[in-house]
Design a protein around this motif. Structure first.
Motif, PDB file in Angstrom:
ATOM      1  N   PHE A  13       0.900  -1.324  -0.053  1.00  0.00           N
ATOM      2  CA  PHE A  13      -0.210   0.140   0.134  1.00  0.00           C
ATOM      3  C   PHE A  13       0.934   1.223   0.176  1.00  0.00           C
ATOM      4  O   PHE A  13       2.048   1.110   0.777  1.00  0.00           O
ATOM      5  CB  PHE A  13      -0.831  -0.121   1.327  1.00  0.00           C
ATOM      6  N   LEU A  14       0.748   2.052  -0.651  1.00  0.00           N
ATOM      7  CA  LEU A  14       0.931   3.362  -0.721  1.00  0.00           C
ATOM      8  C   LEU A  14      -0.116   4.627   0.000  1.00  0.00           C
ATOM      9  O   LEU A  14      -1.290   4.548  -0.444  1.00  0.00           O
ATOM     10  CB  LEU A  14       1.349   4.182  -2.124  1.00  0.00           C
ATOM     11  N   MET A  15       0.215   5.119   1.220  1.00  0.00           N
ATOM     12  CA  MET A  15      -0.678   6.005   1.760  1.00  0.00           C
ATOM     13  C   MET A  15      -0.040   7.479   1.674  1.00  0.00           C
ATOM     14  O   MET A  15       0.982   7.735   2.257  1.00  0.00           O
ATOM     15  CB  MET A  15      -0.987   5.468   3.350  1.00  0.00           C
ATOM     16  N   ALA A  16      -0.975   8.156   1.138  1.00  0.00           N
ATOM     17  CA  ALA A  16      -0.628   9.684   0.880  1.00  0.00           C
ATOM     18  C   ALA A  16      -0.382  10.294   2.148  1.00  0.00           C
ATOM     19  O   ALA A  16      -1.203  10.293   3.030  1.00  0.00           O
ATOM     20  CB  ALA A  16      -1.527  10.306   0.030  1.00  0.00           C
ATOM     21  N   MET A  17       0.721  11.022   2.349  1.00  0.00           N
ATOM     22  CA  MET A  17       1.068  11.736   3.454  1.00  0.00           C
ATOM     23  C   MET A  17      -0.190  13.005   3.329  1.00  0.00           C
ATOM     24  O   MET A  17      -0.215  13.553   2.391  1.00  0.00           O
ATOM     25  CB  MET A  17       2.536  12.136   3.763  1.00  0.00           C
ATOM     26  N   THR A 151       4.496   3.421   3.132  1.00  0.00           N
ATOM     27  CA  THR A 151       4.175   2.086   2.684  1.00  0.00           C
ATOM     28  C   THR A 151       4.074   0.986   3.584  1.00  0.00           C
ATOM     29  O   THR A 151       4.667   1.132   4.580  1.00  0.00           O
ATOM     30  CB  THR A 151       5.605   1.668   1.642  1.00  0.00           C
ATOM     31  N   SER A 152       3.127   0.047   3.363  1.00  0.00           N
ATOM     32  CA  SER A 152       3.117  -1.055   3.945  1.00  0.00           C
ATOM     33  C   SER A 152       2.607  -2.119   3.235  1.00  0.00           C
ATOM     34  O   SER A 152       2.017  -1.914   2.123  1.00  0.00           O
ATOM     35  CB  SER A 152       2.004  -0.824   5.194  1.00  0.00           C
ATOM     36  N   PRO A 153       2.584  -3.552   3.861  1.00  0.00           N
ATOM     37  CA  PRO A 153       2.093  -4.661   2.911  1.00  0.00           C
ATOM     38  C   PRO A 153       0.459  -4.368   2.630  1.00  0.00           C
ATOM     39  O   PRO A 153      -0.015  -3.869   3.606  1.00  0.00           O
ATOM     40  CB  PRO A 153       2.487  -5.812   3.828  1.00  0.00           C
ATOM     41  N   TRP A 168      -8.135   4.914   4.496  1.00  0.00           N
ATOM     42  CA  TRP A 168      -6.544   5.816   4.715  1.00  0.00           C
ATOM     43  C   TRP A 168      -6.248   5.608   6.143  1.00  0.00           C
ATOM     44  O   TRP A 168      -5.238   5.102   6.589  1.00  0.00           O
ATOM     45  CB  TRP A 168      -6.778   7.248   4.198  1.00  0.00           C
ATOM     46  N   LYS A 169      -7.247   6.064   7.134  1.00  0.00           N
ATOM     47  CA  LYS A 169      -6.908   6.168   8.525  1.00  0.00           C
ATOM     48  C   LYS A 169      -6.675   4.542   9.136  1.00  0.00           C
ATOM     49  O   LYS A 169      -5.850   4.402   9.825  1.00  0.00           O
ATOM     50  CB  LYS A 169      -7.987   6.543   9.316  1.00  0.00           C
ATOM     51  N   GLU A 170      -7.413   3.614   8.591  1.00  0.00           N
ATOM     52  CA  GLU A 170      -7.231   2.355   8.963  1.00  0.00           C
ATOM     53  C   GLU A 170      -5.905   1.703   8.577  1.00  0.00           C
ATOM     54  O   GLU A 170      -5.316   0.762   9.099  1.00  0.00           O
ATOM     55  CB  GLU A 170      -8.289   1.484   8.571  1.00  0.00           C
ATOM     56  N   ALA A 171      -5.682   2.025   7.258  1.00  0.00           N
ATOM     57  CA  ALA A 171      -4.463   1.680   6.589  1.00  0.00           C
ATOM     58  C   ALA A 171      -3.133   2.020   7.569  1.00  0.00           C
ATOM     59  O   ALA A 171      -2.056   1.429   7.926  1.00  0.00           O
ATOM     60  CB  ALA A 171      -4.093   1.839   5.222  1.00  0.00           C
ATOM     61  N   VAL A 172      -3.178   3.351   7.868  1.00  0.00           N
ATOM     62  CA  VAL A 172      -2.252   4.075   8.655  1.00  0.00           C
ATOM     63  C   VAL A 172      -2.094   3.610   9.932  1.00  0.00           C
ATOM     64  O   VAL A 172      -1.050   3.259  10.496  1.00  0.00           O
ATOM     65  CB  VAL A 172      -2.424   5.588   8.540  1.00  0.00           C
ATOM     66  N   ARG A 173      -3.213   3.468  10.635  1.00  0.00           N
ATOM     67  CA  ARG A 173      -3.386   2.680  12.139  1.00  0.00           C
ATOM     68  C   ARG A 173      -2.732   1.307  11.914  1.00  0.00           C
ATOM     69  O   ARG A 173      -1.985   0.840  13.196  1.00  0.00           O
ATOM     70  CB  ARG A 173      -4.847   2.729  12.496  1.00  0.00           C
ATOM     71  N   LYS A 174      -3.004   0.505  10.849  1.00  0.00           N
ATOM     72  CA  LYS A 174      -2.531  -0.738  11.011  1.00  0.00           C
ATOM     73  C   LYS A 174      -0.821  -0.759  10.984  1.00  0.00           C
ATOM     74  O   LYS A 174      -0.436  -1.941  11.305  1.00  0.00           O
ATOM     75  CB  LYS A 174      -2.942  -1.531   9.527  1.00  0.00           C
ATOM     76  N   GLY A 176       0.633   1.038  13.103  1.00  0.00           N
ATOM     77  CA  GLY A 176       0.896   1.294  14.294  1.00  0.00           C
ATOM     78  C   GLY A 176       1.085   2.902  14.475  1.00  0.00           C
ATOM     79  O   GLY A 176       1.955   3.424  15.475  1.00  0.00           O
ATOM     80  N   ILE A 177       0.677   3.567  13.508  1.00  0.00           N
ATOM     81  CA  ILE A 177       0.946   5.071  13.588  1.00  0.00           C
ATOM     82  C   ILE A 177      -0.658   5.630  13.769  1.00  0.00           C
ATOM     83  O   ILE A 177      -1.578   5.255  13.259  1.00  0.00           O
ATOM     84  CB  ILE A 177       1.310   5.389  12.221  1.00  0.00           C
ATOM     85  N   ASP A 178      -0.787   6.896  14.703  1.00  0.00           N
ATOM     86  CA  ASP A 178      -1.823   7.594  14.794  1.00  0.00           C
ATOM     87  C   ASP A 178      -2.196   8.446  13.672  1.00  0.00           C
ATOM     88  O   ASP A 178      -1.264   9.294  13.721  1.00  0.00           O
ATOM     89  CB  ASP A 178      -1.791   8.033  16.329  1.00  0.00           C
ATOM     90  N   PRO A 179      -2.865   8.118  12.756  1.00  0.00           N
ATOM     91  CA  PRO A 179      -2.975   9.223  11.705  1.00  0.00           C
ATOM     92  C   PRO A 179      -3.403  10.610  12.012  1.00  0.00           C
ATOM     93  O   PRO A 179      -2.808  11.533  11.396  1.00  0.00           O
ATOM     94  CB  PRO A 179      -4.399   8.776  11.038  1.00  0.00           C
TER      95      PRO A 179
END
Length: 189
Positions: A13-17, A151-153, A168-174, A176-179
Motif C-alpha cells: 500500500f501507498l498511503m498519501a502523507m 508504505t506497508s504490505p 486511509w486512517k485504517e491503513a495508517v493505523r495498521k 501502528g501510527i496514529d493518523p
C-alpha cells in the motif's frame, strides 16, 4: 552510477502523507500492482466515483447483467488511462488478463471477468476501477524519499471489508501510527 531503484513495492500500500499536494492523491490508499525499474502501476482503493455504477459500465460495453450487480460501485483508480477498466480482486484467478499481485490478490482488465461479474459470478471480493495510478522510472522512489508516501504490505481486509471513507486512517493505523499525529512536514532522522 547510483542505483535509485528501491526493492519492488508490488503488493504494498501507498498511503498519501497529509502534505501531498496533488489533488488526485490527497489522503489516498493505493495498491501497488506492479513496480519495476521502468516504473510502477497501482489502483487507488478509497475513491468511489460519485455517479457511475457497474450498470453504466455494463451498458456501455453491451454486457448482459443481473439487476443485483447493477449497483456495484465504480472506483477512481487513478489519473492515468481513465477510460480503461481495472479490476482488483481475490480468487478465482483464471481470467484472460489476470496479473498476480500477491498469492491472494490480482489485477485483471479483460471482458471475461466483467461478464462473469455482471452475471453474479466472478470473484467474491473485487473493486472495479476506472483508470490507474502510474509512475515513470524512479518517480515513485523519489516521491517516497520526499516523504510523500507511507508504505506497508497490502491488507485485503482494508481493500474489501472496511468502509471506503476510513480506509486511509485504517491503513495508517495498521502500521501502528496514529493518523491524527502525522505531520505534512518532510524531514530526515
Amino acid at each position: 552510477m547510483e542505483n535509485n531503484y528501491l526493492a519492488s513495492l508490488k503488493g504494498q500500500f501507498l498511503m498519501a502523507m497529509p502534505g501531498l499536494a496533488d489533488p488526485n492523491f490527497a489522503l489516498t490508499v493505493t495498491c501497488v500492482c506492479e513496480h519495476t525499474p521502468e516504473g510502477a502501476v497501482g489502483i487507488i482503493i478509497n475513491q468511489v466515483h460519485s455517479f457511475l455504477s457497474a450498470k453504466d459500465i455494463f451498458d456501455e460495453l453491451k454486457i448482459k447483467y443481473k439487476p443485483e450487480t447493477a449497483s456495484i460501485p465504480i472506483y477512481l483508480g487513478g489519473p492515468v488511462h481513465m477510460g480503461e477498466i481495472f479490476i482488483l480482486h481475490g480468487p478465482p484467478f483464471g481470467w484472460e488478463g489476470c496479473v498476480m499481485i500477491t498469492s491472494t490478490l490480482a489485477l485483471s482488465n479483460t471482458r471475461d471477468i466483467l461478464e462473469a461479474i455482471a452475471m453474479g459470478g466472478g470473484p467474491e471480493s473485487l473493486i472495479i476501477a476506472l483508470g490507474c495510478a502510474g509512475w515513470g522510472p524512479y518517480q515513485l522512489e523519489s516521491e517516497i524519499r520526499q516523504n510523500s508516501w507511507l508504505t506497508s504490505p497490502v491488507s485485503e481486509d482494508i481493500i474489501f471489508d472496511i468502509s471506503v471513507d476510513v480506509r486511509w486512517k485504517e491503513a495508517v493505523r495498521k502500521m501502528g501510527i496514529d493518523p491524527d499525529l502525522l505531520s505534512d512536514t518532510a524531514g530526515n532522522a
